[in-house]
Design a protein around this motif. Structure first.
Motif, PDB file in Angstrom:
ATOM      1  N   MET A   1       0.901  -1.005  -0.007  1.00 35.49           N
ATOM      2  CA  MET A   1      -0.079  -0.109   0.079  1.00 35.49           C
ATOM      3  C   MET A   1       0.721   1.320  -0.025  1.00 35.49           C
ATOM      4  O   MET A   1       1.914   1.132   0.786  1.00 35.49           O
ATOM      5  N   ARG A   2       0.434   2.487  -0.643  1.00 39.87           N
ATOM      6  CA  ARG A   2       1.036   3.663  -0.742  1.00 39.87           C
ATOM      7  C   ARG A   2       0.469   4.467   0.241  1.00 39.87           C
ATOM      8  O   ARG A   2      -0.473   4.328   0.880  1.00 39.87           O
ATOM      9  N   ILE A   3       1.471   5.485   0.638  1.00 42.69           N
ATOM     10  CA  ILE A   3       0.990   6.598   1.790  1.00 42.69           C
ATOM     11  C   ILE A   3      -0.319   6.992   1.335  1.00 42.69           C
ATOM     12  O   ILE A   3      -1.198   7.127   2.223  1.00 42.69           O
ATOM     13  N   ILE A   4      -0.843   7.358   0.163  1.00 38.94           N
ATOM     14  CA  ILE A   4      -1.996   7.906  -0.076  1.00 38.94           C
ATOM     15  C   ILE A   4      -3.153   6.776   0.190  1.00 38.94           C
ATOM     16  O   ILE A   4      -4.205   7.294   0.467  1.00 38.94           O
ATOM     17  N   ASP A   5      -2.948   5.457   0.293  1.00 38.87           N
ATOM     18  CA  ASP A   5      -3.933   4.827   0.625  1.00 38.87           C
ATOM     19  C   ASP A   5      -4.429   4.749   2.282  1.00 38.87           C
ATOM     20  O   ASP A   5      -5.420   4.815   2.537  1.00 38.87           O
ATOM     21  N   TYR A   6      -3.186   5.102   2.911  1.00 40.34           N
ATOM     22  CA  TYR A   6      -3.536   5.155   4.221  1.00 40.34           C
ATOM     23  C   TYR A   6      -4.152   6.545   4.549  1.00 40.34           C
ATOM     24  O   TYR A   6      -4.878   6.395   5.287  1.00 40.34           O
ATOM     25  N   TYR A   7      -3.569   7.429   3.849  1.00 41.81           N
ATOM     26  CA  TYR A   7      -4.128   8.891   4.087  1.00 41.81           C
ATOM     27  C   TYR A   7      -5.555   8.626   3.525  1.00 41.81           C
ATOM     28  O   TYR A   7      -6.644   9.483   4.258  1.00 41.81           O
ATOM     29  N   ASN A   8      -5.882   7.851   2.617  1.00 44.46           N
ATOM     30  CA  ASN A   8      -7.471   7.958   2.310  1.00 44.46           C
ATOM     31  C   ASN A   8      -8.277   7.255   3.527  1.00 44.46           C
ATOM     32  O   ASN A   8      -9.462   7.860   3.480  1.00 44.46           O
ATOM     33  N   TYR A   9      -7.845   6.449   3.957  1.00 50.63           N
ATOM     34  CA  TYR A   9      -8.419   5.799   5.240  1.00 50.63           C
ATOM     35  C   TYR A   9      -8.795   6.611   6.379  1.00 50.63           C
ATOM     36  O   TYR A   9      -9.821   6.855   6.801  1.00 50.63           O
ATOM     37  N   PHE A  10      -7.805   7.548   6.621  1.00 52.35           N
ATOM     38  CA  PHE A  10      -7.648   8.345   7.761  1.00 52.35           C
ATOM     39  C   PHE A  10      -8.533   9.497   7.454  1.00 52.35           C
ATOM     40  O   PHE A  10      -9.314  10.030   8.451  1.00 52.35           O
ATOM     41  N   ALA A  11      -8.283   9.969   6.233  1.00 55.67           N
ATOM     42  CA  ALA A  11      -9.261  11.313   5.821  1.00 55.67           C
ATOM     43  C   ALA A  11     -10.787  10.852   5.760  1.00 55.67           C
ATOM     44  O   ALA A  11     -11.459  11.563   5.928  1.00 55.67           O
ATOM     45  N   THR A  12     -10.877   9.678   5.127  1.00 53.77           N
ATOM     46  CA  THR A  12     -12.477   9.241   4.992  1.00 53.77           C
ATOM     47  C   THR A  12     -13.201   9.251   6.487  1.00 53.77           C
ATOM     48  O   THR A  12     -14.159   9.787   6.660  1.00 53.77           O
ATOM     49  N   ILE A  13     -12.470   8.540   7.189  1.00 58.41           N
ATOM     50  CA  ILE A  13     -12.881   8.438   8.659  1.00 58.41           C
ATOM     51  C   ILE A  13     -13.236   9.758   9.130  1.00 58.41           C
ATOM     52  O   ILE A  13     -14.184  10.202   9.910  1.00 58.41           O
ATOM     53  N   VAL A  19     -19.111  15.035   9.188  1.00 57.44           N
ATOM     54  CA  VAL A  19     -20.317  14.916   8.884  1.00 57.44           C
ATOM     55  C   VAL A  19     -21.153  14.713  10.081  1.00 57.44           C
ATOM     56  O   VAL A  19     -22.248  15.209  10.259  1.00 57.44           O
ATOM     57  N   ILE A  20     -20.949  13.713  10.825  1.00 51.56           N
ATOM     58  CA  ILE A  20     -21.681  13.306  11.978  1.00 51.56           C
ATOM     59  C   ILE A  20     -21.813  14.174  13.087  1.00 51.56           C
ATOM     60  O   ILE A  20     -22.927  14.662  13.461  1.00 51.56           O
ATOM     61  N   ILE A  21     -20.600  15.027  13.352  1.00 54.86           N
ATOM     62  CA  ILE A  21     -20.674  16.152  14.226  1.00 54.86           C
ATOM     63  C   ILE A  21     -21.553  17.375  13.615  1.00 54.86           C
ATOM     64  O   ILE A  21     -22.352  17.775  14.587  1.00 54.86           O
ATOM     65  N   SER A  22     -21.490  17.514  12.361  1.00 52.56           N
ATOM     66  CA  SER A  22     -22.360  18.671  11.854  1.00 52.56           C
ATOM     67  C   SER A  22     -23.817  18.260  12.018  1.00 52.56           C
ATOM     68  O   SER A  22     -24.735  19.223  12.143  1.00 52.56           O
ATOM     69  N   ILE A  23     -24.201  17.143  11.771  1.00 50.58           N
ATOM     70  CA  ILE A  23     -25.492  16.628  11.962  1.00 50.58           C
ATOM     71  C   ILE A  23     -25.939  16.587  13.197  1.00 50.58           C
ATOM     72  O   ILE A  23     -27.241  17.357  13.854  1.00 50.58           O
ATOM     73  N   ILE A  24     -25.104  16.468  14.326  1.00 50.74           N
ATOM     74  CA  ILE A  24     -25.319  16.308  15.776  1.00 50.74           C
ATOM     75  C   ILE A  24     -25.557  17.798  16.338  1.00 50.74           C
ATOM     76  O   ILE A  24     -26.478  18.353  17.219  1.00 50.74           O
ATOM     77  N   ILE A  25     -24.859  18.761  15.721  1.00 47.44           N
ATOM     78  CA  ILE A  25     -24.851  20.290  16.118  1.00 47.44           C
ATOM     79  C   ILE A  25     -26.306  20.620  15.455  1.00 47.44           C
ATOM     80  O   ILE A  25     -26.212  20.984  14.221  1.00 47.44           O
ATOM     81  N   ARG A  26     -27.371  21.013  16.101  1.00 47.06           N
ATOM     82  CA  ARG A  26     -28.575  20.959  15.322  1.00 47.06           C
ATOM     83  C   ARG A  26     -28.847  22.504  14.902  1.00 47.06           C
ATOM     84  O   ARG A  26     -29.073  22.825  13.949  1.00 47.06           O
ATOM     85  N   LYS A  27     -28.213  23.500  15.761  1.00 47.06           N
ATOM     86  CA  LYS A  27     -28.214  24.932  15.465  1.00 47.06           C
ATOM     87  C   LYS A  27     -27.152  25.313  14.859  1.00 47.06           C
ATOM     88  O   LYS A  27     -25.927  24.815  14.572  1.00 47.06           O
ATOM     89  N   ALA A 336      -8.956   8.676  -7.129  1.00 45.69           N
ATOM     90  CA  ALA A 336     -10.421   8.533  -7.744  1.00 45.69           C
ATOM     91  C   ALA A 336     -10.517   9.845  -8.437  1.00 45.69           C
ATOM     92  O   ALA A 336      -9.627  10.547  -9.012  1.00 45.69           O
ATOM     93  N   THR A 337     -11.841  10.228  -8.766  1.00 49.00           N
ATOM     94  CA  THR A 337     -11.912  11.373  -9.540  1.00 49.00           C
ATOM     95  C   THR A 337     -12.045  12.789  -8.653  1.00 49.00           C
ATOM     96  O   THR A 337     -11.571  13.715  -9.211  1.00 49.00           O
ATOM     97  N   LEU A 338     -12.654  12.526  -7.699  1.00 51.65           N
ATOM     98  CA  LEU A 338     -13.192  13.843  -6.660  1.00 51.65           C
ATOM     99  C   LEU A 338     -12.413  13.484  -5.333  1.00 51.65           C
ATOM    100  O   LEU A 338     -12.971  14.083  -4.312  1.00 51.65           O
ATOM    101  N   TYR A 339     -11.272  12.840  -5.385  1.00 54.22           N
ATOM    102  CA  TYR A 339     -10.442  12.450  -4.235  1.00 54.22           C
ATOM    103  C   TYR A 339     -11.433  11.412  -3.241  1.00 54.22           C
ATOM    104  O   TYR A 339     -12.649  11.427  -3.390  1.00 54.22           O
ATOM    105  N   PRO A 344     -18.378  11.399   1.961  1.00 55.41           N
ATOM    106  CA  PRO A 344     -19.310  11.629   2.964  1.00 55.41           C
ATOM    107  C   PRO A 344     -19.766  12.973   2.838  1.00 55.41           C
ATOM    108  O   PRO A 344     -21.106  13.094   3.074  1.00 55.41           O
ATOM    109  N   ILE A 345     -18.975  13.950   2.566  1.00 61.09           N
ATOM    110  CA  ILE A 345     -19.668  15.597   2.595  1.00 61.09           C
ATOM    111  C   ILE A 345     -20.260  15.573   1.023  1.00 61.09           C
ATOM    112  O   ILE A 345     -21.460  16.619   1.231  1.00 61.09           O
ATOM    113  N   THR A 346     -19.841  14.877   0.116  1.00 61.17           N
ATOM    114  CA  THR A 346     -20.735  15.104  -0.958  1.00 61.17           C
ATOM    115  C   THR A 346     -22.081  14.662  -0.841  1.00 61.17           C
ATOM    116  O   THR A 346     -23.120  15.045  -1.231  1.00 61.17           O
ATOM    117  N   PHE A 347     -22.207  13.149  -0.297  1.00 61.37           N
ATOM    118  CA  PHE A 347     -23.499  12.576  -0.201  1.00 61.37           C
ATOM    119  C   PHE A 347     -24.249  13.509   1.090  1.00 61.37           C
ATOM    120  O   PHE A 347     -25.415  13.349   0.868  1.00 61.37           O
TER     121      PHE A 347
END
Length: 562
Positions: A1-13, A19-27, A336-339, A344-347
């Motif tokens: 695996m390349r460094i970018i593969d590890y970075y993708n896992y970390f960045a995706t998480i 996204v979850i924090i933004s949903i939890i913060i209601r106001k 990928a195409t859009l990183y 998660p943010i796109t969806f």
């Protein structure tokens, strides 16, 4: 695996957590924008400089070589500019049929005719139009977002993010750096959308007509537009009439403007699909394809139900973690195409648009573009180039997701920016250092210069025999690199199959794209050979040949014969 593969896992998480924090913060706790209009202008100029550098630096060397469709577009433009005919002998065709079934749409070819008239030929000049269109796409995406977010207090932040995201987007950087007809489509689309949005804001009949004409020009850009653009225009027109955003008169004027610009292409379609007679004049031609484009691009009607789920899955993968079944000409593994980590943010943005029932004009415009592209993706064999019109709307939905995040927390917004910047730095490093290694089979580095050198040695006198090892349609590169006379080509070309979906030449003039069994035979004493590194064993141990190396392809000839 390349460094970018590890970075993708970390960045995706991390993005999922954001996204979850933004949903939890209601106001909406973030009440203050932090970019002024003056600062926005300065930052956008800086972003545009970045976009330009990523699209122009080393344009002739990365990607190294030339893909066969690039060569086709370049040669077609060259002979139209200098001889007034295409390689099938037609004068100024409405739609050059190139390979026999199309494969090179008119707009990019004719833009290259203009470029050749002004600046001459060459790989950098051939790729300059997609590069400039790529830069302009960043500009008009920014301007469109500013119009659509004009009442949003974070207009500057979101518009700048959109421009920055597109400027560093792997898909968009890659397509801006080589010359395929579909590669200028994102510009054509966003320019038309910008004009349409401006017309809506100003309620201008003239601007509606101009935007409609711009959408009609899209139809000359790439085959996918013939499905996506009409679907979008019909659905958005219905929405505008129902919501009374446009009058019947404005709609009628827009339809007339569209049809006037689209008329020559309609004529071409009527000739090809409804049996109207072909038209041949010295000033223009409306001719017929020699073959229909079917299995290579389209799913058979009977197979659509069985392919439906896999095609939809390909769409979802393509706008998220990437579908590695797609060709390397349009994406770089690991990014990928859009990183890989942005989905998660796109969806989130797409889900919010559904939740709000598409009440915002921006959601409607880009949502209907997604819908039109999904319909297209159901009936074609999925690939990034055929789905080229879907990535601008999904880039918007990434910004839509970021609108939610910035309204909840400015810090989270900055964290996303940092992740994007790190991804961009990694992509830039890998692309400019290693992309040529991945794309060797597509751009065939060295072959064009080798075949050009072989022709310099022989002229039209002696035979040139070319390998086919590692090559796709090498005859097309031979035509482009040698500026071959189209009249001689038309008179002498021998196609493998005249009626094939993609006509491939086995020979023309003194070029033969098949090696003799024994190239050392005395019958070939005066001839010149273009060999791959694998082919060199054919002359192994024979020191009577001169071998000139061109990045893996070799020009070979008898030393005392030339």
């Amino acid at each position: 695996m390349r460094i970018i593969d590890y970075y993708n896992y970390f960045a995706t998480i991390s993005f999922l957590a954001i996204v979850i924090i933004s949903i939890i913060i209601r106001k909406k706790t973030n009440s203050k924008a932090f970019v002024s209009d003056k600062m926005a202008n300065a930052l956008f100029v800086f972003i545009l400089i970045i976009a330009s550098a990523l699209r122009l630096y080393g344009l002739g060397k990365i990607p190294f070589g030339l893909q066969q469709d690039e060569a086709s577009i370049g040669y077609e433009a060259y002979i139209l500019a200098n001889f007034g005919i295409d390689r099938n002998g037609f004068h100024w065709p409405v739609y050059p049929i190139t390979w026999g079934c199309g494969g090179g749409s008119p707009l990019l070819i004719y833009l290259n005719v203009l470029s050749i008239r002004l600046f001459g030929t060459g790989i950098v000049k051939l790729r300059l139009i997609p590069a400039i269109c790529g830069i302009l796409t960043v500009l008009f995406f920014y301007l469109t977002l500013r119009l659509l977010f004009d009442n949003n207090k974070f207009k500057n932040e979101l518009s700048l993010l959109g421009a920055f995201f597109l400027s560093i987007c792997p898909w968009h950087v890659i397509l801006s750096r080589w010359s395929l007809d579909c590669n200028i489509m994102p510009f054509n689309l966003i320019f038309a959308v910008y004009l349409f949005t401006l017309a809506t804001k100003r309620k201008s009949t003239v601007l509606y007509a101009i935007s409609s004409a711009a959408f009609a020009i899209c139809m000359y850009s790439y085959g996918a537009a013939t499905i996506v653009v009409p679907l979008f225009l019909v659905t958005i027109s219905i929405y505008y009439i129902v919501t009374k955003k446009i009058s019947g008169f404005q709609l009628a004027i827009s339809i007339v403007a569209f049809m006037i610009v689209f008329a020559p292409l309609i004529w071409f379609y009527l000739v090809n699909y409804f049996g109207l007679p072909e038209v041949y004049t010295e000033f223009f031609t409306v001719n017929r394809f020699t073959s229909a484009r079917t299995g290579e691009a389209f799913v058979a009607f009977s197979e659509i139900p069985s392919k439906f789920l896999s095609n939809i899955a390909s769409v979802i993968l393509s706008v998220s973690v990437g579908d590695e079944r797609h060709t390397l000409a349009h994406f770089y593994p690991g990014y990928a195409t859009l990183y890989k980590f942005t989905f998660p943010i796109t969806f989130l943005g797409l889900i919010l648009a559904f939740k709000d029932r598409f009440k915002e004009l921006s959601d409607v415009i880009f949502g209907l573009l997604v819908l039109a592209n999904v319909v297209l993706s159901i009936i074609v064999v999925p690939d990034t180039n055929r789905m080229v019109l879907i990535y601008i709307p999904f880039s918007y939905f990434f910004i839509k997701g970021m609108e939610c995040i910035i309204s909840k927390s400015g810090r989270l917004f900055v964290i996303v920016l940092i992740f994007l910047l790190a991804g961009a730095l990694s992509f830039t490093k890998d692309y400019f250092r290693d992309y040529n290694v991945y794309a060797t089979s597509i751009f065939m580095p060295g072959y064009g210069e080798a075949i050009k050198r072989a022709y310099e040695i022989t002229g039209d006198d002696d035979h040139i025999y070319s390998t086919y090892d590692g090559l796709s349609s090498p005859f097309m590169l031979a035509l482009y690199y040698t500026d071959y006379d189209p009249y001689k080509y038309i008179e002498t070309v021998e196609y493998r199959d005249e009626l094939a979906e993609f006509r491939v030449a086995d020979s023309f003039g003194n070029f033969d794209f098949k090696l003799p069994e024994d190239i050392t035979d005395t019958d070939y004493y005066d001839d010149v050979f273009v060999l791959s590194s694998n082919d060199l064993e054919r002359i192994s141990g024979n020191d009577s040949y001169t071998v000139e190396n061109f990045e893996g392809y070799h020009v070979v000839y008898k030393t005392d014969a030339h």
